[in-house]
Design a protein around this motif. Structure first.
Motif, mmCIF file in Angstrom:
data_model
loop_
_atom_site.group_PDB
_atom_site.id
_atom_site.type_symbol
_atom_site.label_atom_id
_atom_site.label_comp_id
_atom_site.label_asym_id
_atom_site.label_seq_id
_atom_site.Cartn_x
_atom_site.Cartn_y
_atom_site.Cartn_z
ATOM 1 N N ALA A 58 37.503 30.511 -26.136
ATOM 2 C CA ALA A 58 36.615 31.026 -27.082
ATOM 3 C C ALA A 58 36.948 31.484 -28.371
ATOM 4 C CB ALA A 58 35.638 32.058 -26.479
ATOM 5 N N SER A 59 38.216 32.071 -28.261
ATOM 6 C CA SER A 59 38.948 32.465 -29.578
ATOM 7 C C SER A 59 39.309 31.389 -30.404
ATOM 8 C CB SER A 59 39.999 33.521 -29.185
ATOM 9 O OG SER A 59 41.167 32.776 -28.867
ATOM 10 N N ARG A 60 39.524 30.287 -29.961
ATOM 11 C CA ARG A 60 39.868 29.253 -30.930
ATOM 12 C C ARG A 60 38.710 28.104 -31.449
ATOM 13 N NH1 ARG A 60 43.859 30.169 -33.309
ATOM 14 N NH2 ARG A 60 44.167 27.893 -33.395
ATOM 15 N N LEU A 61 37.615 28.628 -30.957
ATOM 16 C CA LEU A 61 36.444 27.621 -31.174
ATOM 17 C C LEU A 61 35.437 28.304 -32.358
ATOM 18 C CD1 LEU A 61 35.147 26.729 -27.637
ATOM 19 C CD2 LEU A 61 36.381 25.187 -29.064
ATOM 20 N N SER A 62 34.944 27.390 -32.976
ATOM 21 C CA SER A 62 33.848 27.544 -34.097
ATOM 22 C C SER A 62 32.596 27.846 -33.446
ATOM 23 C CB SER A 62 33.459 26.560 -34.989
ATOM 24 O OG SER A 62 34.788 25.798 -35.770
ATOM 25 N N TRP A 63 32.314 27.359 -32.125
ATOM 26 C CA TRP A 63 31.286 28.100 -31.381
ATOM 27 C C TRP A 63 31.639 28.350 -30.227
ATOM 28 C CZ3 TRP A 63 28.319 22.882 -32.098
ATOM 29 C CH2 TRP A 63 27.618 22.504 -33.589
ATOM 30 N N PRO A 64 31.999 29.742 -30.061
ATOM 31 C CA PRO A 64 32.866 30.299 -28.843
ATOM 32 C C PRO A 64 31.866 30.048 -27.693
ATOM 33 C CG PRO A 64 32.200 31.852 -30.426
ATOM 34 C CD PRO A 64 32.014 30.558 -30.988
ATOM 35 N N GLU A 65 30.733 30.179 -27.784
ATOM 36 C CA GLU A 65 29.639 29.937 -26.409
ATOM 37 C C GLU A 65 29.813 28.854 -25.734
ATOM 38 O OE1 GLU A 65 27.543 28.715 -30.158
ATOM 39 O OE2 GLU A 65 28.479 30.714 -29.712
ATOM 40 N N LEU A 66 30.597 27.438 -26.252
ATOM 41 C CA LEU A 66 30.888 26.361 -25.609
ATOM 42 C C LEU A 66 32.101 26.472 -24.808
ATOM 43 C CD1 LEU A 66 30.256 23.783 -28.463
ATOM 44 C CD2 LEU A 66 28.795 24.378 -26.717
ATOM 45 N N ALA A 67 32.929 27.686 -24.807
ATOM 46 C CA ALA A 67 33.939 27.564 -24.059
ATOM 47 C C ALA A 67 33.894 27.588 -22.660
ATOM 48 C CB ALA A 67 34.760 29.199 -24.131
ATOM 49 N N ARG A 68 32.971 28.384 -21.823
ATOM 50 C CA ARG A 68 32.501 28.453 -20.374
ATOM 51 C C ARG A 68 32.124 27.104 -20.281
ATOM 52 N NH1 ARG A 68 34.947 30.878 -17.628
ATOM 53 N NH2 ARG A 68 35.334 28.670 -16.882
ATOM 54 N N PRO A 69 31.192 26.302 -20.842
ATOM 55 C CA PRO A 69 30.992 24.915 -20.123
ATOM 56 C C PRO A 69 31.945 24.122 -20.334
ATOM 57 C CG PRO A 69 29.166 26.052 -21.837
ATOM 58 C CD PRO A 69 30.155 26.719 -21.940
ATOM 59 N N MET A 70 32.884 24.140 -21.328
ATOM 60 C CA MET A 70 33.950 23.275 -21.446
ATOM 61 C C MET A 70 34.744 23.522 -20.238
ATOM 62 S SD MET A 70 34.938 23.427 -25.592
ATOM 63 C CE MET A 70 36.258 22.521 -25.340
ATOM 64 N N LEU A 71 35.330 24.770 -19.791
ATOM 65 C CA LEU A 71 36.091 24.975 -18.780
ATOM 66 C C LEU A 71 35.355 24.725 -17.391
ATOM 67 C CD1 LEU A 71 37.599 28.355 -20.041
ATOM 68 C CD2 LEU A 71 38.728 26.260 -19.957
ATOM 69 N N ASP A 72 34.207 24.931 -17.370
ATOM 70 C CA ASP A 72 33.422 24.573 -16.118
ATOM 71 C C ASP A 72 33.615 22.965 -15.803
ATOM 72 O OD1 ASP A 72 32.741 27.065 -15.608
ATOM 73 O OD2 ASP A 72 30.608 26.861 -16.193
ATOM 74 N N ALA A 73 33.600 22.280 -16.891
ATOM 75 C CA ALA A 73 33.607 20.819 -16.709
ATOM 76 C C ALA A 73 35.018 20.431 -16.326
ATOM 77 C CB ALA A 73 33.423 20.255 -18.277
ATOM 78 N N ILE A 74 36.073 21.238 -16.916
ATOM 79 C CA ILE A 74 37.540 20.838 -16.428
ATOM 80 C C ILE A 74 37.628 21.091 -14.913
ATOM 81 C CG2 ILE A 74 39.892 21.678 -16.611
ATOM 82 C CD1 ILE A 74 39.225 22.133 -19.810
ATOM 83 N N VAL A 75 37.088 22.443 -14.700
ATOM 84 C CA VAL A 75 37.199 22.631 -13.034
ATOM 85 C C VAL A 75 36.505 21.490 -12.294
ATOM 86 C CG1 VAL A 75 36.392 24.419 -11.386
ATOM 87 C CG2 VAL A 75 37.342 24.991 -13.760
ATOM 88 N N TRP A 76 35.360 21.109 -12.617
ATOM 89 C CA TRP A 76 34.511 20.152 -12.015
ATOM 90 C C TRP A 76 35.438 18.868 -11.849
ATOM 91 C CZ3 TRP A 76 32.796 15.446 -13.533
ATOM 92 C CH2 TRP A 76 32.098 14.642 -12.808
ATOM 93 N N PHE A 77 35.810 18.430 -12.903
ATOM 94 C CA PHE A 77 36.986 17.201 -12.997
ATOM 95 C C PHE A 77 38.114 17.305 -12.017
ATOM 96 C CE2 PHE A 77 40.177 14.566 -14.595
ATOM 97 C CZ PHE A 77 39.678 13.431 -14.826
ATOM 98 N N ASN A 78 38.664 18.457 -12.211
ATOM 99 C CA ASN A 78 39.776 18.564 -11.455
ATOM 100 C C ASN A 78 39.611 18.486 -9.856
ATOM 101 O OD1 ASN A 78 41.707 18.418 -13.468
ATOM 102 N ND2 ASN A 78 41.626 20.745 -13.873
#
Length: 81
Positions: A58-78
């Protein structure tokens, strides 16, 4: 040719290299001759479900609220790979 140009690195020059473990698909371990030119640091796998991971992303994103959905997608994929 027969002449060589000497290249002098700046005093502040640093080289960082990364590599996944050699057991990963399509990879081999580095040869001892190359491996002994580096300092190895083992880094554990990132727990993408941890709150710290979301805060870091979140600290590196312009839209920090996207952090959790992005990471959830990575967990799902892995979990499916």
């Amino acid at each position: 040719g027969t002449s060589l140009e000497v290249v002098q690195a700046n005093a502040n020059f640093r080289l960082f290299a990364t590599m996944n473990p050699g057991g990963d698909f399509g990879k081999r371990e580095l040869s001892p001759a190359l491996r002994n030119r580096f300092t190895e640091i083992w880094v554990e796998a990132i727990d993408f479900s941890a709150p710290e991971a979301a805060a870091l992303v979140a600290s590196r994103l312009s839209w920090p609220e996207l952090a959790r959905p992005m990471l959830d997608a990575i967990v799902w994929f892995n979990r499916r790979v």
